[in-house]
Motif scaffolding. Sequence first.
Motif, mmCIF file in Angstrom:
data_model
loop_
_atom_site.group_PDB
_atom_site.id
_atom_site.type_symbol
_atom_site.label_atom_id
_atom_site.label_comp_id
_atom_site.label_asym_id
_atom_site.label_seq_id
_atom_site.Cartn_x
_atom_site.Cartn_y
_atom_site.Cartn_z
ATOM 1 N N LEU A 160 0.779 -1.138 -0.206
ATOM 2 C CA LEU A 160 -0.172 0.095 -0.051
ATOM 3 C C LEU A 160 0.865 1.349 -0.196
ATOM 4 C CD1 LEU A 160 -2.934 1.073 0.471
ATOM 5 C CD2 LEU A 160 -2.316 1.078 2.602
ATOM 6 N N ILE A 161 1.832 1.430 0.978
ATOM 7 C CA ILE A 161 2.480 2.655 0.972
ATOM 8 C C ILE A 161 3.959 2.570 0.381
ATOM 9 C CG2 ILE A 161 3.611 3.898 2.964
ATOM 10 C CD1 ILE A 161 1.433 2.863 4.524
ATOM 11 N N ASN A 162 4.303 1.425 -0.410
ATOM 12 C CA ASN A 162 5.533 1.113 -1.089
ATOM 13 C C ASN A 162 6.835 1.494 -0.018
ATOM 14 O OD1 ASN A 162 7.060 0.556 -3.478
ATOM 15 N ND2 ASN A 162 6.845 2.569 -4.098
ATOM 16 N N VAL A 163 7.022 0.665 0.960
ATOM 17 C CA VAL A 163 8.088 0.622 1.690
ATOM 18 C C VAL A 163 8.303 -0.596 2.252
ATOM 19 C CG1 VAL A 163 7.973 3.211 2.681
ATOM 20 C CG2 VAL A 163 6.954 1.365 3.909
ATOM 21 N N ARG A 164 9.474 -0.979 2.257
ATOM 22 C CA ARG A 164 9.913 -2.390 2.544
ATOM 23 C C ARG A 164 9.309 -2.870 4.164
ATOM 24 N NH1 ARG A 164 15.746 -5.233 1.798
ATOM 25 N NH2 ARG A 164 15.084 -7.235 2.986
ATOM 26 N N GLN A 165 8.877 -4.124 4.049
ATOM 27 C CA GLN A 165 8.221 -4.783 5.188
ATOM 28 C C GLN A 165 8.844 -4.404 6.432
ATOM 29 O OE1 GLN A 165 8.557 -6.088 2.460
ATOM 30 N NE2 GLN A 165 6.779 -7.289 1.720
ATOM 31 N N THR A 166 10.205 -4.659 6.565
ATOM 32 C CA THR A 166 11.228 -4.535 7.725
ATOM 33 C C THR A 166 11.167 -3.254 8.071
ATOM 34 O OG1 THR A 166 12.847 -4.572 6.222
ATOM 35 C CG2 THR A 166 12.472 -6.536 7.277
ATOM 36 N N SER A 167 10.618 -2.242 7.451
ATOM 37 C CA SER A 167 10.866 -0.789 8.078
ATOM 38 C C SER A 167 9.528 -0.484 8.482
ATOM 39 C CB SER A 167 11.030 0.195 6.886
ATOM 40 O OG SER A 167 12.337 -0.249 6.254
ATOM 41 N N ILE A 168 8.386 -1.248 8.702
ATOM 42 C CA ILE A 168 7.284 -0.911 9.268
ATOM 43 C C ILE A 168 7.115 -1.785 10.668
ATOM 44 C CG2 ILE A 168 4.720 -1.357 8.861
ATOM 45 C CD1 ILE A 168 5.239 -1.671 6.026
ATOM 46 N N HIS A 169 6.793 -0.700 11.507
ATOM 47 C CA HIS A 169 6.498 -1.178 12.911
ATOM 48 C C HIS A 169 5.054 -1.111 13.258
ATOM 49 C CE1 HIS A 169 10.738 -1.922 13.359
ATOM 50 N NE2 HIS A 169 10.893 -0.582 12.746
ATOM 51 N N CYS A 170 4.326 -2.321 13.061
ATOM 52 C CA CYS A 170 2.783 -2.233 13.179
ATOM 53 C C CYS A 170 2.492 -3.691 13.468
ATOM 54 C CB CYS A 170 2.284 -1.817 11.873
ATOM 55 S SG CYS A 170 0.215 -1.934 12.153
#
Length: 305
Positions: A160-170
């Motif tokens: 959705l946001i076009n960033v890498r999975q490992t940069s997402i903290h959720c």
Amino acid sequence: MAPGCKVAVIGSAGNVGASVVFSLVNTTYPADIMMVDVNQRLVRGQAMDLADAAWPTGHRVRTANLKEAGQADLIIITAGARQQPGELRDGLLDRNYEILHSILSGLKPVNPNAVVLMISNPVDVLTGIAQNITGLPKSQVFGSGTLLDSGRLRNYLAKLINVRQTSIHCHVLGEHGDSQFVGWSSARIGGVKLDQFPEMQTIDKAKIEHDIARTAYDIIEAKGATYYGVGVCGAILATSVLQNQHDIRSVCCHSTKWGGYVSTPAVICSRGIDRVLELDLDNEETEKMEHAVERIKGQTKRFVE
Ligand SMILES: NC(=O)C1=CN([C@@H]2O[C@H](COP(=O)(O)OP(=O)(O)OC[C@H]3O[C@@H](n4cnc5c(N)ncnc54)[C@H](O)[C@@H]3O)[C@@H](O)[C@H]2O)C=CC1
Ligand SMILES: CC(=O)C(=O)O
């Protein structure tokens, strides 16, 4: 822990156990991996095949019995019945309690320093039961919990946001089951609140939450079982323990705040859970967490005094 430390995977003739071992042999910190299953012919074949996959990384893969497995540094339990299409994880509890009980009896005397990682379902309930039966400190017994669900959520948000999975903290929180929910209020990407991303303005959060929770059912409907995703989760958690990495993962762990086992982020080290993190939940999330904790406790109470 030193390279060559012992990891036992119970139930590793099956889909999930073999997938955990396959993911683990592709990591670079060589361990002595013991594969255990009641299906001795199949586990022998799996161990021979997986040993063939282990030569580039130097892991040792072999079969073992429960007694030997009881002395491992890390004991991963994947044995048990799995859901049929449309079946809830809760429906496995009575069958998998019996299997877990017989496995833990067979492991005795359990290495007092062992870390136990529970994966069989319903994982949050079985983790508390495993701690109770082994008598190991609560910090040494944890479950894969909502790590897999959190990975599924990260996949969705990354696209959705076009960033890498490992940069997402959720994190997906509560239960690896139908009462799971997303900790939206604490979600960040690069320190920025998730809700501040323009892509989040048009999405239906309730639908995402529902779709993430439904993923397992859809995979089971299509191919009968899920195993590669959780196989990677098992190897990630095993590596955090074996290498004392202090990684933060959403796992099923004992929380003093909530008064029981529940899935929430925690710091994973060679002794198991180093610390449980308490997220700042909003009112709605707090209610959902309380509901999940009550569900897990209610089911655990049937088997634990
Ligand atoms: N926590 C999670 O995120 C996930 C959990 N699971 C759970 O993992 C479990 C295993 O699933 P699958 O591998 O697909 O099932 P499977 O049927 O392929 O494998 C289960 C294995 O357990 C073995 N087993 C049964 N009783 C045993 C005993 N007393 N001692 C040793 N081994 C025993 C069986 O022989 C079989 O090889 C299920 O409970 C499933 O719901 C599956 C996917 C994700
Ligand atoms: C089967 C299961 O628990 C999962 O894939 O989430």
